[in-house]
Design a protein around this motif. Sequence first.
Motif, short mmCIF file in Angstrom:
data_model
loop_
_atom_site.label_atom_id
_atom_site.label_comp_id
_atom_site.label_asym_id
_atom_site.label_seq_id
_atom_site.Cartn_x
_atom_site.Cartn_y
_atom_site.Cartn_z
N SER A 159 0.83 -1.21 0.00
CA SER A 159 0.00 0.00 0.00
C SER A 159 0.86 1.25 0.00
O SER A 159 0.58 2.21 -0.73
CB SER A 159 -0.92 0.03 1.23
N LEU A 160 1.90 1.26 0.81
CA LEU A 160 2.81 2.40 0.88
C LEU A 160 3.50 2.63 -0.47
O LEU A 160 3.63 3.77 -0.93
CB LEU A 160 3.84 2.17 1.98
N CYS A 161 3.91 1.56 -1.11
CA CYS A 161 4.56 1.67 -2.43
C CYS A 161 3.59 2.24 -3.47
O CYS A 161 3.98 3.09 -4.28
CB CYS A 161 5.08 0.31 -2.90
N ARG A 162 2.33 1.79 -3.44
CA ARG A 162 1.33 2.34 -4.36
C ARG A 162 1.15 3.83 -4.11
O ARG A 162 1.10 4.63 -5.04
CB ARG A 162 -0.01 1.62 -4.20
N GLU A 163 1.07 4.21 -2.85
CA GLU A 163 0.89 5.60 -2.46
C GLU A 163 2.06 6.48 -2.92
O GLU A 163 1.86 7.60 -3.37
CB GLU A 163 0.77 5.64 -0.93
N LYS A 164 3.28 5.95 -2.81
CA LYS A 164 4.48 6.71 -3.15
C LYS A 164 4.88 6.56 -4.62
O LYS A 164 5.82 7.21 -5.07
CB LYS A 164 5.66 6.26 -2.28
#
Length: 83
Positions: free
Chosen positions: A47-52
């Motif tokens: 999720s963090l990778c998608r967000e960033k």
Amino acid sequence: MSYERIRAAKKRAVGTRETTKAVQKGLARVVFVARDAEAHVTEPLLSLCREKGIEVIMVDSMRELGRACGIEVSSASAAILEE
């Protein structure tokens, strides 16, 4: 192919905790996540990778990812860091 990329990296983060910190600090260029890792471990990182907007490469095995990173134990995730 995927394992070769992390194996050849000069700077990397190994393990979900280190990888997550690298993503949060903006140091990770590419994140590798093992498909056989438990979802509750990897989903927050994904999720963090998608967000960033960070590229995620899914690999088959935690054991092989650990070996590619030069460690004797399995790893759910790893990242190639900015040099």
